[in-house]
Motif scaffolding. Structure first.
Motif, PDB file in Angstrom:
ATOM      1  N   SER A  13      -5.650  15.387  -4.179  1.00  0.00           N
ATOM      2  CA  SER A  13      -4.656  15.517  -5.240  1.00  0.00           C
ATOM      3  C   SER A  13      -3.498  14.561  -4.980  1.00  0.00           C
ATOM      4  N   PRO A  14      -2.730  14.245  -6.023  1.00  0.00           N
ATOM      5  CA  PRO A  14      -1.604  13.318  -5.861  1.00  0.00           C
ATOM      6  C   PRO A  14      -0.578  13.767  -4.827  1.00  0.00           C
ATOM      7  N   ASP A  15      -0.483  15.066  -4.558  1.00  0.00           N
ATOM      8  CA  ASP A  15       0.511  15.505  -3.579  1.00  0.00           C
ATOM      9  C   ASP A  15       0.159  15.085  -2.147  1.00  0.00           C
ATOM     10  N   GLN A  16      -1.025  14.493  -1.963  1.00  0.00           N
ATOM     11  CA  GLN A  16      -1.412  13.964  -0.661  1.00  0.00           C
ATOM     12  C   GLN A  16      -0.922  12.522  -0.455  1.00  0.00           C
ATOM     13  N   ILE A  17      -0.316  11.942  -1.481  1.00  0.00           N
ATOM     14  CA  ILE A  17       0.292  10.618  -1.350  1.00  0.00           C
ATOM     15  C   ILE A  17       1.571  10.809  -0.550  1.00  0.00           C
ATOM     16  N   ASP A  18       1.579  10.310   0.679  1.00  0.00           N
ATOM     17  CA  ASP A  18       2.683  10.645   1.588  1.00  0.00           C
ATOM     18  C   ASP A  18       3.795   9.602   1.630  1.00  0.00           C
ATOM     19  N   ASP A  19       3.876   8.769   0.617  1.00  0.00           N
ATOM     20  CA  ASP A  19       4.988   7.830   0.514  1.00  0.00           C
ATOM     21  C   ASP A  19       5.716   8.086  -0.798  1.00  0.00           C
ATOM     22  N   PRO A  20       7.027   8.358  -0.779  1.00  0.00           N
ATOM     23  CA  PRO A  20       7.733   8.725  -2.013  1.00  0.00           C
ATOM     24  C   PRO A  20       7.754   7.616  -3.065  1.00  0.00           C
ATOM     25  N   ILE A  21       7.822   6.367  -2.654  1.00  0.00           N
ATOM     26  CA  ILE A  21       7.827   5.258  -3.621  1.00  0.00           C
ATOM     27  C   ILE A  21       6.493   5.188  -4.343  1.00  0.00           C
ATOM     28  N   LEU A  22       5.408   5.305  -3.582  1.00  0.00           N
ATOM     29  CA  LEU A  22       4.074   5.214  -4.191  1.00  0.00           C
ATOM     30  C   LEU A  22       3.749   6.456  -4.999  1.00  0.00           C
ATOM     31  N   LEU A  23       4.262   7.604  -4.588  1.00  0.00           N
ATOM     32  CA  LEU A  23       4.077   8.818  -5.384  1.00  0.00           C
ATOM     33  C   LEU A  23       4.800   8.682  -6.721  1.00  0.00           C
ATOM     34  N   GLU A  24       5.989   8.093  -6.715  1.00  0.00           N
ATOM     35  CA  GLU A  24       6.721   7.883  -7.966  1.00  0.00           C
ATOM     36  C   GLU A  24       5.988   6.890  -8.870  1.00  0.00           C
ATOM     37  N   LEU A  25       5.419   5.841  -8.281  1.00  0.00           N
ATOM     38  CA  LEU A  25       4.649   4.881  -9.073  1.00  0.00           C
ATOM     39  C   LEU A  25       3.427   5.552  -9.674  1.00  0.00           C
ATOM     40  N   TYR A  26       2.745   6.390  -8.894  1.00  0.00           N
ATOM     41  CA  TYR A  26       1.592   7.121  -9.429  1.00  0.00           C
ATOM     42  C   TYR A  26       2.018   8.035 -10.577  1.00  0.00           C
TER      43      TYR A  26
END
Length: 195
Positions: A13-26
């Motif tokens: 799931s997207p919550d496994q993206i552990d970088d805040p910048i890349l999570l915001e881009l997603y």
């Protein structure tokens, strides 16, 4: 990464993206996508995400991701690479090295994904000089023509570990995956029929 050429990635799931910048881009890309299957290049408006632009690459993908041309390279990425890659092909970036092969394979996998791919790799040198971690997200876009695919790529590098050697010289046994997965799409919640 050549051993991973024909592999199936785990799905997280997207919550496994552990970088805040890349999570915001997603989250931005996912919001543009909504309940559609794809996002068009024309949907992406830099005015919406000015603070993310230094970390973004916009790439054209040819031959199912076998050839990658950089259309836009963010300033943080250009600084890290030592040059602006805009207008150049990935294979023109430098000498053929294990790192270039690895990067080409990451872009190929990103280009054939429908839902996006997240990667975090460490690129070690010696005990004293590394490893250096680079997180990336590969988000598919429809290009300006039906036959052309594009990628919206986010890239964030670890700036806390100075290294004496360029990342391009990383040996194969020092390229280690930290996280690599396909992103499970976020879909709008379906409203249940009222009773």
């Amino acid at each position: 990464m050549s051993s991973e050429s024909n592999f199936s990635l785990p799905i997280n799931s997207p919550d496994q993206i552990d970088d805040p910048i890349l999570l915001e881009l997603y989250s931005y890309w996912s919001g543009l996508r909504g309940d559609r299957k794809t996002v068009s290049r024309s949907d992406v408006d830099p005015i919406d995400i000015p603070h993310l632009l230094p970390y973004i690459i916009l790439a054209e993908c040819y031959d199912a991701g076998q050839r990658i041309k950089f259309r836009l390279t963010g300033s943080d990425i250009a600084f890290a690479q030592g040059s602006d890659l805009t207008g150049r092909y990935l294979h023109e970036r430098g000498p053929k090295t294990p790192y270039l092969d690895h990067l080409s394979e990451l872009y190929r996998v990103g280009a054939i994904s429908h839902d996006g791919v997240y990667s975090a790799y460490s690129y070690g040198y010696t005990q004293d000089e590394g490893p250096k971690k680079v997180n990336r997200i590969f988000l598919p876009l429809n290009g300006e023509t039906d036959s052309q695919a594009m990628l919206l790529v986010g890239q964030v590098r670890d700036k806390t570990t100075p290294t004496a050697r360029p990342i391009w010289l990383t040996e194969p046994n020092h390229i280690k995956p930290v996280r690599l997965f396909t992103i499970q799409p976020q879909r709008p919640l379906q409203s249940s029929p009222s009773m």
